[in-house]
Design a protein around this motif. Structure first.
Motif, mmCIF file in Angstrom:
data_model
loop_
_atom_site.group_PDB
_atom_site.id
_atom_site.type_symbol
_atom_site.label_atom_id
_atom_site.label_comp_id
_atom_site.label_asym_id
_atom_site.label_seq_id
_atom_site.Cartn_x
_atom_site.Cartn_y
_atom_site.Cartn_z
ATOM 1 N N ARG A 196 0.831 -1.230 0.012
ATOM 2 C CA ARG A 196 -0.008 -0.058 0.019
ATOM 3 C C ARG A 196 0.688 1.269 -0.160
ATOM 4 N NH1 ARG A 196 -0.765 3.959 2.377
ATOM 5 N NH2 ARG A 196 0.561 3.307 4.015
ATOM 6 N N ARG A 197 0.479 2.230 -0.838
ATOM 7 C CA ARG A 197 1.199 3.523 -0.869
ATOM 8 C C ARG A 197 0.052 4.564 -0.761
ATOM 9 N NH1 ARG A 197 4.464 0.400 -0.376
ATOM 10 N NH2 ARG A 197 6.419 -0.117 -1.668
ATOM 11 N N SER A 198 0.255 5.756 -0.387
ATOM 12 C CA SER A 198 -0.508 6.920 -0.633
ATOM 13 C C SER A 198 -0.597 7.309 -2.124
ATOM 14 C CB SER A 198 -0.182 7.938 0.010
ATOM 15 O OG SER A 198 -0.364 8.051 1.624
ATOM 16 N N ARG A 233 -1.220 9.647 -5.363
ATOM 17 C CA ARG A 233 -1.846 11.021 -5.787
ATOM 18 C C ARG A 233 -1.753 11.368 -7.144
ATOM 19 N NH1 ARG A 233 2.035 11.143 -1.011
ATOM 20 N NH2 ARG A 233 0.768 11.944 0.692
ATOM 21 N N THR A 288 -2.778 19.201 -1.743
ATOM 22 C CA THR A 288 -3.919 18.235 -1.536
ATOM 23 C C THR A 288 -5.146 18.638 -2.290
ATOM 24 O OG1 THR A 288 -3.132 17.540 0.807
ATOM 25 C CG2 THR A 288 -5.422 17.260 0.316
ATOM 26 N N LEU A 336 -6.054 7.255 -1.032
ATOM 27 C CA LEU A 336 -5.195 8.387 -0.550
ATOM 28 C C LEU A 336 -5.818 8.953 0.644
ATOM 29 C CD1 LEU A 336 -2.826 10.284 -0.266
ATOM 30 C CD2 LEU A 336 -4.135 12.207 -1.419
ATOM 31 N N TRP A 337 -5.461 8.931 2.136
ATOM 32 C CA TRP A 337 -5.984 9.140 3.280
ATOM 33 C C TRP A 337 -5.777 10.647 3.302
ATOM 34 C CZ3 TRP A 337 -5.232 5.900 8.402
ATOM 35 C CH2 TRP A 337 -5.987 6.605 9.348
ATOM 36 N N ILE A 338 -6.661 11.352 3.662
ATOM 37 C CA ILE A 338 -6.458 13.006 3.617
ATOM 38 C C ILE A 338 -7.316 13.718 4.893
ATOM 39 C CG2 ILE A 338 -7.403 14.966 2.253
ATOM 40 C CD1 ILE A 338 -7.916 12.986 -0.195
ATOM 41 N N ALA A 339 -6.423 14.296 5.625
ATOM 42 C CA ALA A 339 -6.618 15.138 6.645
ATOM 43 C C ALA A 339 -6.883 16.365 6.479
ATOM 44 C CB ALA A 339 -6.022 14.553 7.791
ATOM 45 N N ASN A 340 -6.084 16.838 5.319
ATOM 46 C CA ASN A 340 -5.913 18.408 5.056
ATOM 47 C C ASN A 340 -7.317 18.962 5.086
ATOM 48 O OD1 ASN A 340 -3.305 19.505 5.307
ATOM 49 N ND2 ASN A 340 -2.748 18.711 3.438
ATOM 50 N N ARG A 397 7.737 4.747 0.934
ATOM 51 C CA ARG A 397 8.377 5.818 1.561
ATOM 52 C C ARG A 397 9.214 5.687 2.867
ATOM 53 N NH1 ARG A 397 3.438 7.116 -1.239
ATOM 54 N NH2 ARG A 397 4.031 8.846 -2.852
ATOM 55 N N ARG A 399 10.908 4.911 6.231
ATOM 56 C CA ARG A 399 10.075 4.640 7.752
ATOM 57 C C ARG A 399 11.274 4.834 8.786
ATOM 58 N NH1 ARG A 399 6.044 5.491 5.375
ATOM 59 N NH2 ARG A 399 4.164 4.145 5.291
HETATM 60 C C1 LIG Z 1 -4.071 10.975 9.309
HETATM 61 C C2 LIG Z 1 -3.471 11.039 7.861
HETATM 62 C C3 LIG Z 1 -3.642 12.337 7.046
HETATM 63 C C4 LIG Z 1 -3.103 12.393 6.016
HETATM 64 N N1 LIG Z 1 -3.619 13.675 5.199
HETATM 65 C C5 LIG Z 1 -3.165 13.682 3.934
HETATM 66 C C6 LIG Z 1 -3.324 14.687 3.228
HETATM 67 O O1 LIG Z 1 -4.191 15.661 3.603
HETATM 68 N N2 LIG Z 1 -2.795 15.068 1.919
HETATM 69 C C7 LIG Z 1 -2.030 13.967 1.521
HETATM 70 O O2 LIG Z 1 -1.466 14.374 0.320
HETATM 71 N N3 LIG Z 1 -1.584 13.054 2.162
HETATM 72 C C8 LIG Z 1 -1.976 12.800 3.352
HETATM 73 N N4 LIG Z 1 -1.735 11.687 3.847
HETATM 74 C C9 LIG Z 1 -0.924 10.414 3.607
HETATM 75 C C10 LIG Z 1 0.638 10.595 4.176
HETATM 76 O O3 LIG Z 1 1.322 11.775 3.501
HETATM 77 C C11 LIG Z 1 1.381 9.434 3.997
HETATM 78 O O4 LIG Z 1 0.519 8.167 4.481
HETATM 79 C C12 LIG Z 1 2.704 9.333 4.368
HETATM 80 O O5 LIG Z 1 3.425 10.292 3.788
HETATM 81 C C13 LIG Z 1 3.491 7.929 4.145
HETATM 82 O O6 LIG Z 1 3.428 7.534 2.634
HETATM 83 P P1 LIG Z 1 2.556 6.123 2.238
HETATM 84 O O7 LIG Z 1 1.057 6.487 2.716
HETATM 85 O O8 LIG Z 1 2.842 5.975 0.936
HETATM 86 O O9 LIG Z 1 3.524 5.058 2.919
HETATM 87 C C14 LIG Z 1 -2.435 11.337 5.390
HETATM 88 C C15 LIG Z 1 -2.148 10.220 5.939
HETATM 89 C C16 LIG Z 1 -2.821 10.070 7.449
HETATM 90 C C17 LIG Z 1 -2.420 8.692 8.014
#
Ligand SMILES: Cc1cc2nc3c(=O)[nH]c(=O)nc-3n(C[C@H](O)[C@H](O)[C@H](O)COP(=O)(O)O)c2cc1C
Length: 176
Positions: free
Chosen positions: A10-12, A14, A77, A126-130, A164, A166
């Motif tokens: 799994r990766r974020s 974008r 974001t 993509l998990w987004i909290a912004n 990414r 760790r």
């Molecule tokens: C609680 C939380 C909030 C996040 N919010 C954002 C966000 O608003 N925008 C974004 O581009 N990525 C966001 N991310 C993704 C993180 O940047 C990402 O998980 C982290 O850099 C590690 O990369 P990976 O998920 O590919 O392992 C968020 C992740 C988490 C867990």
């Protein structure tokens, strides 16, 4: 795909292909994820798959609010959200302050299960909290009178980022 492989791969994401994921598939994933643990089994979550207009309004509102804030990640974001095929808002389904921390922890756990279940189906997320920076606006845009805890983007991956960094595991485990 095994759970362990999903955790590792799994990766974020974008960058997405323009194709939408069927809402039915997203709902199936979310339904599976409701097996997640939750404090006192409160299951304090509600979700909405937003439509394209709502998604665009969320992206525009976030962009406009932070476009002039130097170094802030929110405008980036916002531009990712604009291109994300499907966006889900995850809300806190409670206003009981006594459970606030436990409820938010529970929602986090459930979201993580969503990401892994999607990865198992090779769907990018993509998990987004912004988007929490515009919680009040999201209430109006989505017509849901609940607090936003996160958004999750879904779509077919158009990038395959390498892992990414760790922290070194020895910096995590406390031995004293
Ligand atoms: C609680 C939380 C909030 C996040 N919010 C954002 C966000 O608003 N925008 C974004 O581009 N990525 C966001 N991310 C993704 C993180 O940047 C990402 O998980 C982290 O850099 C590690 O990369 P990976 O998920 O590919 O392992 C968020 C992740 C988490 C867990």
């Amino acid at each position: 795909m095994e759970l362990r492989s999903a955790i590792e791969s799994r990766r974020s994401i974008r960058k997405y292909k323009s194709d939408k994921i069927d809402n039915e598939i997203i709902l199936e994933i979310i339904k599976e994820a409701t097996h997640a643990a939750s404090g006192h089994n409160r299951q304090p979550w509600k979700v909405k798959i937003v439509n394209d207009l709502e998604k665009e309004k969320i992206a525009n509102t976030l962009y406009e609010k932070f476009k002039d804030v130097k170094g802030h990640t929110a405008p980036h974001t916002a531009s990712v959200i604009r291109e994300i095929p499907n966006l889900v808002v995850v809300y806190l389904d409670s206003d009981d302050e006594r459970f606030r921390e436990i409820d938010i922890l529970s929602i986090g756990g459930m979201i993580d299960e969503i990401l892994l279940l999607a990865e198992e189906k090779e769907i990018g997320t993509l998990w987004i909290a912004n988007t929490n920076l515009i919680k009040d606006e999201i209430k109006n845009i989505t017509n849901v009178n609940l607090e936003t805890i996160s958004c999750i983007g879904f779509g077919l991956k158009d990038q395959f980022p390498s892992k990414r960094p760790r922290k070194d595991f020895s910096d995590i485990v406390i031995n004293n």
